[in-house]
Design a protein around this motif. Structure first.
Motif, PDB file in Angstrom:
ATOM      1  N   UNK A 213       0.838  -1.201   0.000  1.00  0.00           N
ATOM      2  CA  UNK A 213       0.000   0.000   0.000  1.00  0.00           C
ATOM      3  C   UNK A 213       0.875   1.254   0.000  1.00  0.00           C
ATOM      4  N   UNK A 214       1.984   1.215   0.746  1.00  0.00           N
ATOM      5  CA  UNK A 214       2.899   2.363   0.748  1.00  0.00           C
ATOM      6  C   UNK A 214       3.583   2.507  -0.604  1.00  0.00           C
TER       7      UNK A 214
ATOM      8  N   UNK B  52       4.099   5.432  -5.722  1.00  0.00           N
ATOM      9  CA  UNK B  52       3.976   5.464  -7.173  1.00  0.00           C
ATOM     10  C   UNK B  52       2.951   6.507  -7.618  1.00  0.00           C
ATOM     11  N   UNK B  53       1.875   6.633  -6.870  1.00  0.00           N
ATOM     12  CA  UNK B  53       0.859   7.647  -7.179  1.00  0.00           C
ATOM     13  C   UNK B  53       1.437   9.051  -7.026  1.00  0.00           C
ATOM     14  N   UNK B  54       2.226   9.267  -5.969  1.00  0.00           N
ATOM     15  CA  UNK B  54       2.859  10.564  -5.772  1.00  0.00           C
ATOM     16  C   UNK B  54       3.851  10.867  -6.895  1.00  0.00           C
ATOM     17  N   UNK B  55       4.613   9.859  -7.296  1.00  0.00           N
ATOM     18  CA  UNK B  55       5.582  10.044  -8.375  1.00  0.00           C
ATOM     19  C   UNK B  55       4.860  10.397  -9.677  1.00  0.00           C
ATOM     20  N   UNK B  56       3.749   9.731  -9.959  1.00  0.00           N
ATOM     21  CA  UNK B  56       2.986  10.024 -11.171  1.00  0.00           C
ATOM     22  C   UNK B  56       2.410  11.435 -11.116  1.00  0.00           C
ATOM     23  N   UNK B  57       1.937  11.853  -9.958  1.00  0.00           N
ATOM     24  CA  UNK B  57       1.400  13.208  -9.805  1.00  0.00           C
ATOM     25  C   UNK B  57       2.495  14.244 -10.041  1.00  0.00           C
TER      26      UNK B  57
END
Length: 103
Positions: A4-5, A10-15
């Motif tokens: 989950x972390x 990965x979501x933060x990196x994509x953002x």
């Protein structure tokens, strides 16, 4: 390993990538060659937006098209370097000075 972390990271990196892409799309650089005979405008994503050839350069080029081609190449290459610099600067500001290989 906490997946989950990892997913959150990965979501933060994509953002961050999306934000940087948007910044670069809004960035415009300009370069000229031949003392302003040729000027080009390029986006931070390296899309050529405009080429301006001074009338004096166009009339001079009537006899030497190779010179005009060289001036255009020089201006485009300089604008490309400026776009690269803008991308590096944008990445550095987003990462708070942290440097990553390849950026």
């Amino acid at each position: 390993m906490d997946f989950s972390k990892m997913g959150e990271m990965l979501s933060q990196a994509q953002a961050m990538k999306d934000q940087m892409d948007a910044r670069l799309a809004d960035t415009t650089v300009e370069a000229s060659s031949g003392g302003g005979a040729v000027t080009v405008r390029m986006s931070g994503k390296k899309l050529l937006l405009k080429v301006t050839i001074a009338p004096s350069a166009a009339s001079t080029a009537a006899g030497d098209i190779t010179m005009l081609e060289d001036l255009i190449l020089a201006a485009v290459n300089e604008a490309s370097r400026k776009a690269d610099d803008a991308a590096q600067s944008s990445a550095a500001s987003m990462l708070g000075g942290l440097t990553l290989p390849g950026l």
